[in-house]
Write a protein that holds these residues in place. Sequence first.
Motif, PDB file in Angstrom:
ATOM      1  N   ASP A 106     -56.562 -38.736 -21.074  1.00  0.00           N
ATOM      2  CA  ASP A 106     -56.383 -37.242 -20.848  1.00  0.00           C
ATOM      3  C   ASP A 106     -55.258 -37.281 -21.672  1.00  0.00           C
ATOM      4  N   GLU A 107     -55.173 -35.839 -21.545  1.00  0.00           N
ATOM      5  CA  GLU A 107     -54.310 -34.692 -22.583  1.00  0.00           C
ATOM      6  C   GLU A 107     -53.856 -33.578 -21.714  1.00  0.00           C
ATOM      7  N   ARG A 108     -52.660 -33.090 -21.104  1.00  0.00           N
ATOM      8  CA  ARG A 108     -52.691 -32.173 -20.876  1.00  0.00           C
ATOM      9  C   ARG A 108     -50.866 -31.834 -21.478  1.00  0.00           C
ATOM     10  N   SER A 109     -50.884 -30.453 -21.539  1.00  0.00           N
ATOM     11  CA  SER A 109     -49.341 -30.147 -21.546  1.00  0.00           C
ATOM     12  C   SER A 109     -48.470 -28.463 -20.920  1.00  0.00           C
ATOM     13  N   VAL A 110     -47.317 -29.004 -20.680  1.00  0.00           N
ATOM     14  CA  VAL A 110     -46.778 -28.143 -19.663  1.00  0.00           C
ATOM     15  C   VAL A 110     -45.983 -27.605 -20.075  1.00  0.00           C
ATOM     16  N   THR A 111     -45.798 -25.928 -20.192  1.00  0.00           N
ATOM     17  CA  THR A 111     -44.880 -25.447 -20.417  1.00  0.00           C
ATOM     18  C   THR A 111     -44.043 -24.272 -19.424  1.00  0.00           C
ATOM     19  N   PHE A 112     -42.563 -24.748 -20.036  1.00  0.00           N
ATOM     20  CA  PHE A 112     -41.352 -24.526 -19.293  1.00  0.00           C
ATOM     21  C   PHE A 112     -40.529 -23.894 -20.036  1.00  0.00           C
ATOM     22  N   GLY A 113     -38.742 -23.305 -18.851  1.00  0.00           N
ATOM     23  CA  GLY A 113     -37.463 -22.704 -19.319  1.00  0.00           C
ATOM     24  C   GLY A 113     -36.793 -23.920 -18.775  1.00  0.00           C
ATOM     25  N   MET A 114     -35.749 -24.139 -19.729  1.00  0.00           N
ATOM     26  CA  MET A 114     -34.066 -24.333 -19.564  1.00  0.00           C
ATOM     27  C   MET A 114     -33.925 -23.215 -19.180  1.00  0.00           C
ATOM     28  N   ARG A 115     -33.732 -23.140 -17.138  1.00  0.00           N
ATOM     29  CA  ARG A 115     -33.066 -22.327 -16.554  1.00  0.00           C
ATOM     30  C   ARG A 115     -32.577 -22.938 -15.148  1.00  0.00           C
ATOM     31  N   GLN A 116     -32.038 -21.985 -15.002  1.00  0.00           N
ATOM     32  CA  GLN A 116     -31.707 -22.638 -12.970  1.00  0.00           C
ATOM     33  C   GLN A 116     -30.743 -21.072 -12.829  1.00  0.00           C
ATOM     34  N   PHE A 117     -31.488 -20.653 -11.568  1.00  0.00           N
ATOM     35  CA  PHE A 117     -31.313 -19.373 -10.885  1.00  0.00           C
ATOM     36  C   PHE A 117     -30.285 -19.644  -9.961  1.00  0.00           C
ATOM     37  N   GLY A 118     -29.958 -18.799  -9.659  1.00  0.00           N
ATOM     38  CA  GLY A 118     -29.343 -19.223  -8.419  1.00  0.00           C
ATOM     39  C   GLY A 118     -27.633 -18.404  -7.905  1.00  0.00           C
ATOM     40  N   THR A 119     -26.967 -18.255  -7.076  1.00  0.00           N
ATOM     41  CA  THR A 119     -26.129 -17.540  -7.135  1.00  0.00           C
ATOM     42  C   THR A 119     -24.643 -17.662  -7.349  1.00  0.00           C
ATOM     43  N   GLU A 120     -23.254 -17.018  -6.827  1.00  0.00           N
ATOM     44  CA  GLU A 120     -21.952 -17.213  -7.318  1.00  0.00           C
ATOM     45  C   GLU A 120     -21.954 -16.400  -6.238  1.00  0.00           C
ATOM     46  N   GLY A 121     -21.333 -16.493  -5.244  1.00  0.00           N
ATOM     47  CA  GLY A 121     -21.061 -15.356  -3.499  1.00  0.00           C
ATOM     48  C   GLY A 121     -22.453 -14.738  -3.803  1.00  0.00           C
ATOM     49  N   THR A 122     -21.425 -13.247  -4.010  1.00  0.00           N
ATOM     50  CA  THR A 122     -22.734 -12.211  -3.793  1.00  0.00           C
ATOM     51  C   THR A 122     -23.056 -11.649  -5.391  1.00  0.00           C
ATOM     52  N   GLN A 123     -23.022 -12.807  -6.197  1.00  0.00           N
ATOM     53  CA  GLN A 123     -23.758 -12.213  -7.408  1.00  0.00           C
ATOM     54  C   GLN A 123     -25.427 -13.138  -7.504  1.00  0.00           C
ATOM     55  N   PHE A 124     -26.120 -12.799  -8.348  1.00  0.00           N
ATOM     56  CA  PHE A 124     -27.171 -13.557  -8.595  1.00  0.00           C
ATOM     57  C   PHE A 124     -26.810 -14.031 -10.199  1.00  0.00           C
ATOM     58  N   THR A 125     -26.702 -15.730 -10.322  1.00  0.00           N
ATOM     59  CA  THR A 125     -26.417 -16.003 -11.607  1.00  0.00           C
ATOM     60  C   THR A 125     -27.677 -16.906 -12.562  1.00  0.00           C
ATOM     61  N   ASN A 126     -27.920 -16.686 -14.112  1.00  0.00           N
ATOM     62  CA  ASN A 126     -28.809 -17.607 -14.540  1.00  0.00           C
ATOM     63  C   ASN A 126     -28.345 -18.280 -15.640  1.00  0.00           C
ATOM     64  N   ASN A 127     -28.649 -19.419 -15.056  1.00  0.00           N
ATOM     65  CA  ASN A 127     -27.509 -20.567 -16.211  1.00  0.00           C
ATOM     66  C   ASN A 127     -25.872 -20.803 -16.237  1.00  0.00           C
ATOM     67  N   GLY A 128     -25.892 -20.110 -14.652  1.00  0.00           N
ATOM     68  CA  GLY A 128     -24.564 -20.074 -15.516  1.00  0.00           C
ATOM     69  C   GLY A 128     -23.635 -18.616 -15.126  1.00  0.00           C
ATOM     70  N   ARG A 129     -23.993 -17.556 -15.911  1.00  0.00           N
ATOM     71  CA  ARG A 129     -24.549 -15.786 -16.432  1.00  0.00           C
ATOM     72  C   ARG A 129     -24.879 -14.969 -14.853  1.00  0.00           C
ATOM     73  N   LYS A 130     -23.903 -14.492 -14.700  1.00  0.00           N
ATOM     74  CA  LYS A 130     -23.891 -13.578 -14.019  1.00  0.00           C
ATOM     75  C   LYS A 130     -25.330 -12.431 -14.626  1.00  0.00           C
ATOM     76  N   VAL A 131     -26.243 -11.935 -13.556  1.00  0.00           N
ATOM     77  CA  VAL A 131     -27.164 -11.438 -13.356  1.00  0.00           C
ATOM     78  C   VAL A 131     -27.077  -9.989 -12.672  1.00  0.00           C
ATOM     79  N   PHE A 132     -27.040  -8.727 -13.406  1.00  0.00           N
ATOM     80  CA  PHE A 132     -26.924  -7.906 -11.811  1.00  0.00           C
ATOM     81  C   PHE A 132     -28.946  -7.412 -12.157  1.00  0.00           C
ATOM     82  N   LEU A 133     -30.031  -7.421 -10.519  1.00  0.00           N
ATOM     83  CA  LEU A 133     -31.044  -7.078 -11.047  1.00  0.00           C
ATOM     84  C   LEU A 133     -31.520  -5.661 -11.678  1.00  0.00           C
ATOM     85  N   ARG A 134     -32.026  -5.299 -12.780  1.00  0.00           N
ATOM     86  CA  ARG A 134     -32.238  -3.801 -12.553  1.00  0.00           C
ATOM     87  C   ARG A 134     -33.903  -3.752 -12.515  1.00  0.00           C
ATOM     88  N   GLY A 135     -34.445  -3.837 -11.197  1.00  0.00           N
ATOM     89  CA  GLY A 135     -35.891  -4.287 -10.499  1.00  0.00           C
ATOM     90  C   GLY A 135     -36.920  -3.025 -11.031  1.00  0.00           C
TER      91      GLY A 135
END
Length: 936
Positions: A272-301
């Motif tokens: 059996d063969e399968r594949s899986v695609t993903f990204g190395m990321r950690q989406f989180g928070t630091e205080g009142t701001q979002f972070t992605n891989n430690g970099r602060k993110v402002f959501l312009r949604g």
Amino acid sequence: MVIESIAGSWRFRLDASKQGIENQYFKERLSDGIQLPGTTAESKKGDYNTAREIAHLTETHPLSGYAWYQRDIHIKEEWAGKPIRLYMERTRVTQVWIGEEWKGTQNSVSAPHVYEFGAMSPGTYTLTVLVDNSGLPIKGGHMTSPDTQTNWNGLLGRIEIQALEPIRMENIQAFPDIAKKSVRLRFNVLNDTGLPAGAYISITLSDMIGESESSDKPREMTTMIHSVPGSQTVEMKYKLGERIALWGEFTPVLYRLRMSLEATASGKSFHDERSVTFGMRQFGTEGTQFTNNGRKVFLRGKHDALAFPLTGYAPMSVEEWVRVLSIAKSYGINHYRFHTCCPPEAGFAAADLLGVYFEPELPYWGAFQDPEDEEYDEAKAEYLREEGLRILEAYGNHPSFALFTLGNELHGSRKAMTDLLKEYRERDGRRLYAEGANNYFWAPSFTEESDFWVTMRTGHGGSMVRASFSHADLPLGHVQASYPSTENDYRLNLPDIGAPIVSHEIGQYQSFPNFGEIDKYVGVLQARNFEVFRERLANAGMLEQADDFFRASGQLAVLCYREEIEAALRTPGFGGFQLLDLQDFPGQGTALVGILDAFMDSKGFIEPEQWREFCSEIVLLARFPRYTYTEDETFEAHLEMANYGANELSDVQLEWSLKQGDQLIEAGVTEVTDVGQGELASVGGIRAELSAVKVPAKLELELKWKGSAITNHYPIWVYPAEVDTKPDNSVHVRRRLDQEACDLLAEGGRVLLIADQEPLSSHIDGSFASDFWCYPMFRSICEGKDAPPAPGTLGILCDEQHPAFKAFPTEFHNNWQWWPMLMNSHSLILDDWPSEIRPIVQVIDNFERNHKLGLIVEAKVGQGGLLICASDLIGQRHKPEARQLLHSLLQYAASDEFNPSEELSFEQLRSVLDPNAAIERHSHRGEAVINPSYPN
């Protein structure tokens, strides 16, 4: 696994009355035909709909009920002994038969329907699928709404027969660990042989998608497991190397792993063969701001409800989603919030490629219940729980899947919601979770079980975190109710909750319909609502003004959106915003709130690069207290930079200039400074003397980051400090249409009527900002609350070349200098006046009422000339802009250019200005003296 598509021609039968199960349609050979993937509406199945929907687009071939789909499938000789599966990527409630054998039912509207048939003998079988779009356990939010993607019936995306290995891998989930530079793989090994087996599982990095500097060589990792009959969960860790590439909006790099299984059971080999695609990321928070891989993110949604008018459903191809998301990114958008809906696999895949953060929701907009509640609906509660689990399993590997909530504007049992959040988080910790968007909006509060808070207010009755609200949700926002400046932000409204706050559905500034858009609706939906609106405008005698109304109202919408977005960016530590919307919303009364139309095409209001001046990862901001000044003042502004780009910035220096057309008033540069990543930083100030401005003028402040293409622009207006606001002897200024004013007009006098606001008989209250969402929807909500509705207007259409504005520079639409005049006005309803009379300044009404509204209008009355201004310029004389407009109108009324040609009778005039006054055109006015001052 062998995959065979069964897309193409299917047999078909409609069953709107739901008789097919009882009558056993699955035993018949259905006689009609249909192409799949597709919907009944696309194939024009059923009766043609002649209705003219007004609150939303009209589906030409709607269906609510059953539809039967049937075809023959072939089980090949080489599939003997292999488990067979039916895979249907997106549909409604389904039931499936193989021949006359019922194979079950499934009801997800968000995830694929997968039916396990077990091993089948080679041969030909009749596959029958019943799709029911009327039997959902819940109302499916925008997944099934006629306001958005329609409640279609059909099969979309991949439709496949899959022949599986008896020992195989399923449900591979990849959990990145950026600190350890590895990925943890969790999956199931299924063994249908009934025998134990030894199995080797190998993992190899097969591909990297996107630009990356990673140079580590891929390696193969092999693990042996003991496979037992049934299903078992296996976990493995794969080390990616020391130089990993991280996924984010600036570096959307993806990894693809190839996984192979070699097993032996009782002398038989299985592969059996399968594949899986993903990204190395950690989406989180630091205080009142979002972070992605430690970099602060402002959501312009942006809000998204999967509205695609040509098909009535969301695209199922990555290419189409890349097109749509690329348009949004060109306007600075890095985030999509899906209102009570979930995009298909292709949407997530495209967002992975482009670096866009997705926030799907459960398809729910209502109340959660506790099991102890008397009216507890166990089926509904379990459906919501399972639907969330299905979404997490189907799309959880996508790095774009960064946030998840339980629905929109929820209420009811908070415990039921937080219990669900806990279960989801324990099951899959790869993203952030929140209980919902704008929950309990009438009494908002934050629950600590949520990782972030999407809300329009942070406290009851105030504490706003957006700048516009409906009149059903008072108080209004600062764009609607506060004197214009660039100093408003929300820092005082952010409670100490230690989590990011995202402003919910900001903007909602509508523009007038573009009737040229009607011809674009060539698919399953028609814009018959636009046709009705066009007929209404024609009946009101203003159809030739439609394009002007569209352009002018659009410029006002852009103006308001700019302030809305900049206010969010000016707020330190803010989490972001979610527009409603970058594009028009085709339903709920028809809400034309976008700068793009429902097709994601530009409406021509603003170019993407201009929009990105105030909506991008790096924005230059100027804070100043007002937009209007006099030439004896000094303009001062505090400058800031919002840096949510990829890196910290060093040696930042801004260049600024203040120009009057091509004439430079003053310019300068700021001190060199550093700006941290994720910061709102002070970068200097401006001080400019305005004495060089000798005539009333609009000036432009330009900010530019030296050495870059990043700029921003602001208008300000400068007027003389001293201006004559007393009429000369040729102009008579009146506040009311009294007897004296009528006599003056009858005898050939010139009258400037600055209308007293109290006695106006036929008017609409003044407003600066464009109407919220759409007038008919919130009018009905306000009436249900016994509250007055909004004014419902869409700004002004101004004849900017008219000589009345020689001393008052203006454009054809609202700009900030009009704020006090509009907010202190009552525009006149001129529906019964001659059609030839067009106001000099016309207030644009909404498409439901279509009043001809005059703010400044002139006419010949009797032997005289009348110039009416329905704004209280006299009461606003302390404002330089109101004083200047009054001066300009006086100058015009006294000039030779004031010679109105269109005539009004005194009766017509009184019908608008003073219906209770007795008209005596020729009566003697006694000893009254026409004083060159303002009568009360």
